[in-house]
Scaffold this active site. Structure first.
Site, short mmCIF file in Angstrom:
data_model
loop_
_atom_site.label_atom_id
_atom_site.label_comp_id
_atom_site.label_asym_id
_atom_site.label_seq_id
_atom_site.Cartn_x
_atom_site.Cartn_y
_atom_site.Cartn_z
N TYR A 1 0.79 -1.14 -0.05
CA TYR A 1 0.05 -0.04 0.02
C TYR A 1 0.83 1.45 -0.07
O TYR A 1 0.25 2.45 0.06
CB TYR A 1 -1.18 -0.04 1.11
CG TYR A 1 -0.28 -0.15 2.45
CD1 TYR A 1 0.30 0.89 3.04
CD2 TYR A 1 -0.71 -1.31 3.20
CE1 TYR A 1 0.82 0.59 4.50
CE2 TYR A 1 0.19 -1.54 4.39
CZ TYR A 1 0.74 -0.67 5.00
OH TYR A 1 1.15 -0.78 6.22
N ARG B 1 8.51 14.08 7.03
CA ARG B 1 8.91 13.19 6.22
C ARG B 1 8.50 13.40 4.80
O ARG B 1 7.18 13.40 4.97
CB ARG B 1 8.84 11.76 6.63
CG ARG B 1 9.65 10.60 5.70
CD ARG B 1 9.29 9.18 6.38
NE ARG B 1 8.00 8.86 6.12
CZ ARG B 1 7.43 7.64 6.59
NH1 ARG B 1 8.13 6.87 7.06
NH2 ARG B 1 6.23 7.50 6.32
#
Ligand SMILES: *Cc1c(COP(=O)(O)O)cnc(C)c1O
Length: 421
Positions: free
Chosen positions: A239, A388
């Protein structure tokens, strides 16, 4: 002091890079990438990839024709083979693995449990340690600790530097004649550091240990060569860079040479020889099929069919080249726009040892994440102070990357201005 910043040069660079990008045409195949979308910059494709536009139609067709039309006949006609058909395609397109070693099944967490537990069972009784690093993804650490407790083994921790990752020298120190299994991530989920998988695999084998590679942050972005590395076992998500959708089933790799001795701990009917005989007592099926436990989640694998077609067409080499260009551009934009505001790069500066994401650090980032999300700029926050930026090569443009970094700059400037008042 002026807070405006001339990022005209960067905007020009982004235009050039998008113009020269051989994979640029793939971006529009993903939902939400059109101009004017509420999401200005999606920087989290390494946590949950965008859906392909075709997924909606694929789901409709599956419900009406494959499931609704074939009903239970679908199992014999297609679905029982699907975990291995897709596994082999994934192995060829992304994993550097020959056919017959990869299955789509369960979650990464469950697959790690099954693989590590099986590997521990294959090691000699004198091997009493599992080696894992302190900065590995939480599920990997917890699974290792659980198995160690269950089997009266001890955990040997590699104290990884969160800004880099597990070095080959650290692995050499930790892996000994007492090591049963080594569990490491190929690309570190936080820093993006790429471990030297061939060298560390060789170290494990010289010591007589087995190794399990977690490929969650590699697969679909960074080429993997499981067969060439001599890897024993591997698992990863579908995913993230494989855009399989929330909770899509994971994959597992068991090297051919280990399959005969391989006994996993969840011995359900789907892993049994001649499952439909429904016979008394468990006997493992031949080959990778023995990795299976229960009925495979066919519906959850649907988006993977479409995504594999795309990756097969684009090629993992070209995907990695774009991934490197994206992270290089993000680092360049960071240097120009964010570094002057006190932001630091906590990923490797050298693209050769950096995966598909970069992490930036600043004490204000915890408070900024919600502001950014509200404004349609979606990075990931990683405690204590990391943002991130995941740059999914097939669905992210250079302009989108720059929009995100400019928004981080504006948000940071606003908080610093407020703080200065
Ligand atoms: C995302 C991720 C996982 C996730 O495991 P799930 O079982 O899908 O929740 C595991 N390991 C790593 C390194 C990851 O990045």
């Amino acid at each position: 002091m002026s807070h405006s910043h001339d990022s005209g040069g960067l905007a020009e660079r982004a235009r050039e890079l998008d113009g020269g990008d051989p994979l640029a045409q793939y971006r529009s195949l993903f939902v939400g990438t059109e101009d004017g979308n509420e999401v200005l910059s999606y920087l989290d494709g390494n946590s949950l990839g965008r859906p392909l536009r075709r997924t909606a139609e694929d789901v409709r067709r599956f419900a009406e024709e494959e499931w609704g039309g074939r009903l239970i006949r679908g199992w014999d006609e297609k679905w029982l083979a699907e975990p291995f058909v897709l596994g082999d395609r994934l192995a060829e397109a992304c994993l550097g693995a020959a056919a017959g070693q990869t299955a789509i099944a369960d979650s990464t967490t469950v697959n790690l449990y099954k693989l590590i537990r099986a590997a521990v069972g294959m090691a000699g009784a004198e091997r009493t340690e599992i080696v894992v690093d302190t900065d590995n993804f939480p599920t990997d650490r917890y699974i290792v600790e659980g198995i160690a407790a269950e089997r009266s083994l001890s955990v040997r921790w590699i104290d990884a530097d969160p800004a880099t990752g597990v070095t080959t020298a650290q692995a050499a120190d930790a892996i000994t004649e007492r090591t049963a299994v080594v569990v490491l991530s190929h690309v570190a989920y936080r820093s993006g550091y790429i471990a030297d998988a061939p060298a560390i695999t060789a170290l494990a084998h010289e010591a007589g240990a087995l190794i399990v590679w977690d490929l969650c942050h590699s697969v679909g972005a960074v080429p993997v060569e499981l067969d060439a590395w001599g890897a024993d076992f591997a698992a990863g998500c579908t995913y993230k860079y494989l855009n399989g959708g929330p909770g899509a089933p994971a994959f597992a790799y068991v090297a051919s040479r280990h399959q005969e001795a391989f006994r996993q701990p969840i011995e359900g009917w789907m892993g049994r020889r001649e499952a439909f005989e429904m016979a008394h007592g468990y006997e493992p099926a031949e080959g990778i099929r023995r990795f299976m436990s229960g009925t495979p989640p066919i519906f959850g694998m649907l988006p993977l069919r479409g995504m594999l077609e795309l990756i097969e067409e684009a090629g993992i080499g070209a995907i990695r080249a774009k991934s490197v260009a994206l992270t290089e551009f993000a680092v360049e934009a960071h240097r120009e726009l964010l570094e002057p505001l006190g932001v630091s790069l906590a990923s490797p500066a050298d693209a050769a040892v950096r995966g598909g994401h970069v992490i930036l650090e600043h004490p204000a980032f915890r408070g900024l994440t919600q502001v950014l999300w509200d404004g349609g700029v979606i990075p990931d926050f990683r405690a204590p102070q990391g943002l991130r930026l995941g740059l999914s090569p097939l669905s992210t443009s250079f302009a989108e990357t720059l929009r995100g970094i400019e928004a981080i700059r504006s948000a940071l400037v606003s908080t610093q201005t407020l703080a200065a008042r």
